[in-house]
Scaffold this active site. Structure first.
Site, mmCIF file in Angstrom:
data_model
loop_
_atom_site.group_PDB
_atom_site.id
_atom_site.type_symbol
_atom_site.label_atom_id
_atom_site.label_comp_id
_atom_site.label_asym_id
_atom_site.label_seq_id
_atom_site.Cartn_x
_atom_site.Cartn_y
_atom_site.Cartn_z
ATOM 1 N N CYS A 219 0.833 -1.205 0.000
ATOM 2 C CA CYS A 219 0.000 0.000 0.000
ATOM 3 C C CYS A 219 0.871 1.260 0.000
ATOM 4 O O CYS A 219 1.451 1.589 -1.026
ATOM 5 C CB CYS A 219 -0.982 -0.035 1.165
ATOM 6 S SG CYS A 219 -2.434 0.961 0.827
ATOM 7 N N HIS B 86 -3.610 -4.883 0.325
ATOM 8 C CA HIS B 86 -2.990 -5.440 1.533
ATOM 9 C C HIS B 86 -3.103 -6.960 1.520
ATOM 10 O O HIS B 86 -4.090 -7.501 2.040
ATOM 11 C CB HIS B 86 -3.702 -4.909 2.784
ATOM 12 C CG HIS B 86 -3.457 -3.461 3.057
ATOM 13 N ND1 HIS B 86 -2.385 -3.027 3.790
ATOM 14 C CD2 HIS B 86 -4.136 -2.356 2.686
ATOM 15 C CE1 HIS B 86 -2.416 -1.701 3.881
ATOM 16 N NE2 HIS B 86 -3.474 -1.271 3.214
ATOM 17 N N GLU C 282 -1.718 -9.011 3.329
ATOM 18 C CA GLU C 282 -1.611 -9.576 4.688
ATOM 19 C C GLU C 282 -2.961 -9.927 5.299
ATOM 20 O O GLU C 282 -3.021 -10.704 6.241
ATOM 21 C CB GLU C 282 -0.828 -8.623 5.608
ATOM 22 C CG GLU C 282 -1.518 -7.311 5.975
ATOM 23 C CD GLU C 282 -1.218 -6.163 5.016
ATOM 24 O OE1 GLU C 282 -0.916 -6.425 3.829
ATOM 25 O OE2 GLU C 282 -1.309 -4.987 5.446
HETATM 26 N N1 GLN Z 1 -1.831 6.867 2.899
HETATM 27 C C1 GLN Z 1 -1.980 6.132 1.694
HETATM 28 C C2 GLN Z 1 -3.351 6.333 1.069
HETATM 29 O O1 GLN Z 1 -4.273 6.756 1.711
HETATM 30 C C3 GLN Z 1 -1.697 4.657 1.903
HETATM 31 C C4 GLN Z 1 -2.666 3.989 2.800
HETATM 32 C C5 GLN Z 1 -2.201 2.655 3.322
HETATM 33 O O2 GLN Z 1 -1.012 2.334 3.275
HETATM 34 N N2 GLN Z 1 -3.092 1.853 3.853
HETATM 35 O O3 GLN Z 1 -3.533 6.058 -0.087
#
Ligand code: GLN
Length: 540
Positions: free
Chosen positions: A388, A514, A516
């Protein structure tokens, strides 16, 4: 191995006493595993007494990781344990907060549903809580385990305790069981195990009308018969129902430890459940592999919440799952992006590891340190996995260093960057509310058949969970790919970048989603397997 016994849903309520963080979540999840092992269909609910509507607006510093379900709920991290232990995808219905309960009741009041009535904690709030528990049972589960967050005696927990007390009358006493997880501390001077805190906590629980049927006693050593007898006498719980919950090496050992201590047997007898013999189906191998693995790799996790690994718990568990499959122990090296890398250099902190992982996150603190760590991984051919925010940083790094876009950034961190390689989508620009408004939950992704990821996944259409507001800016895809970055997974309509890789590198993969959240102990996620495999090879 579903069993065919027709039965009325059985409700098991898990409360906690004496201290917080006593491991109720792992006990509830393990119990789910033990009952699933017997062919029963199980769901688990977490009731959280805080007023937030969901965990999405809470800092991981305070509350650990925000777990995301398939249907895009931002939940308490215990749901991650539940999913991993009972191998079932849960939904937003499985995490009920006081905030959500009150919101539902207030919405009903505004609609006029309670016309002429005074809206009160009892019965309106308690009814709403009971409804949310019964709604899960109505999905057809034989067993519904409900964990009540917090510690017995907390002011905000009272309506929840009252609701679970009432359920006994609603669904029949024979269908309800109360399990209390408590602490039996040892006095450091003489090592004596003390029962008084448990006695007090059970007394407190009884003052709300709940007599526990089973005690799971957390302890750092065996519970001798004399201590069990004392607990049995003072808490009015059968001696066979005083279950030792001793500290073990890994959370994946807890189900077996509780089985050996007789927990499942007690539950089955007390609730008069007809079920199959227990079958572990691979679970014990995973637990054993984790312990007897002979190889090790060290993985740096470069983040900003590194003092509290609960903030990245699903990431840590996913690494372990992959390690169990590959016969390899994972040594995690926590690296502070800001306090360490930014104050000196990446090499001093990630120069000695076999793989580098940059997890998700929000806000600009530590961003430059993460970018430095990624550059180090790229330039020194060290296996890298970005998740992410980790992928967004990898794009920024590549744009700056390989594509000569000086000052490239995400507009999350620099609104005026000349190269907004990560940016908000149009429809996100007017969003004002913070809660529940990101790209959340499961999204399909099409994997390019000529990518290394395709080999790992073994299929073209995958589905993964998301939680982010920002996206790769498609304006820059062309130049980034010309310079060697491969966009190996896109949303099926081709509009959103989901995974990237660097074909020339040993292993350099980053995903906007994600992975995970979908890794399971006996079914590790392909991205983590690929990453650990590469790290093992790198070590050689
Ligand atoms: N801050 C970033 C976004 O909002 C990544 C978010 C995250 O890593 N879950 O896109």
């Amino acid at each position: 191995i579903k069993n065919n016994f027709k039965m009325q849903t059985k409700y098991i309520f898990v409360t906690g006493g004496v201290v917080s963080s006593i491991g109720k979540g792992i006990v509830a999840a393990s119990l789910g595993r033990l009952l699933k092992n017997r062919g029963l269909s199980v769901s688990i609910i977490k009731l959280d007494p805080y007023i937030n509507i969901d965990a999405g607006t809470m800092s991981p510093f305070q509350h650990g990781e925000v777990f995301v379900t398939e249907d895009g709920a931002e939940t308490d991290l215990d749901l991650g344990h539940y999913e991993r232990f009972i191998d079932t995808a849960l939904s937003r219905k499985n995490n009920v907060t006081a905030g959500r309960v009150y919101q539902n009741v207030i919405n009903k009041e505004r609609k006029g549903d309670y016309l002429s009535g005074t809206v009160q904690v009892i019965p309106h709030i308690t009814d709403e809580i009971k409804e949310s528990i019964k709604a899960i049972a109505q999905e057809g589960f034989q067993i519904v385990i409900t964990e009540i967050g917090g510690t017995v005696g907390d002011i905000e927990g009272l309506p929840f305790i009252e609701a679970i007390r009432q359920i006994k009358k609603d669904v029949g006493r024979e269908n309800v069981l109360y399990l209390h997880v408590t602490l039996v501390p040892s006095i450091s001077t003489n090592g004596e195990q003390k029962t008084k805190p448990t006695q007090h906590s059970v007394k407190e629980l009884r003052s709300y009308g709940i007599q526990p049927d089973i005690l799971v006693c957390r302890t750092d050593k065996a519970l001798p018969p004399s201590v069990k007898e004392k607990l049995s006498l003072f808490c009015d719980v059968d001696i066979a129902a005083v279950i030792e919950g001793r500290d073990v090496e890994s959370i994946y050992d807890v189900p077996l430890a509780l089985e050996t201590a007789g927990l499942a047997k007690q539950i089955i007898e007390r609730l008069n459940i007809k079920c199959n013999e227990a079958k572990w189906n691979g679970w014990l191998e995973v637990a054993n592999n984790l312990k007897k693995a002979e190889k090790t790799v060290s993985i740096a996790i470069v983040g900003k919440y590194v003092a509290l690994s609960d903030a990245y718990i699903s990431v840590c568990e996913s690494l372990k799952h992959a390690g169990a499959k590959l016969g390899c122990k994972i040594n995690i090296k926590w690296v502070h992006a800001d306090e360490q890398i930014e104050k000196s250099d990446a090499k001093s902190f990630v120069g000695d590891v076999d793989g580098i992982l940059v997890p998700g996150g929000f806000g600009d603190r530590g961003i430059e340190g993460k970018i430095e760590a990624i550059r180090y991984a790229r330039e020194n051919n060290i296996p890298f996995l970005g998740l992410c925010l980790g992928m967004q940083c990898a794009i920024i790094e590549y744009a700056r260093d390989v594509c000569d876009m000086n000052g490239a950034n995400s507009t999350e961190f620099d609104a005026k960057t000349p190269y907004p390689v990560i940016d908000l989508m149009e429809h996100q620009k007017d969003v004002v509310n913070r809660g529940g408004t990101m790209r959340l939950g499961k999204w399909d992704c099409k994997v390019a058949t000529d990518s290394q990821l395709f080999k790992l996944y073994g299929k073209e259409l995958i589905s993964e969970r998301h939680r982010h507001r920002y996206e790769v800016n498609n304006k820059y895809i062309d130049i980034l790919s010309k310079k060697g970055l491969k966009f190996s997974g896109m949303s099926p309509d081709g509009k959103l970048v989901e995974i990237i890789e660097l074909p020339e590198h040993k292993w350099f993969v980053a995903s906007q989603f994600h992975p995970e959240f979908k890794s399971r102990p006996d079914n590790p996620h392909p991205l983590f397997v690929g990453f650990i495999q590469a790290a093992m090879k790198n070590k050689q």
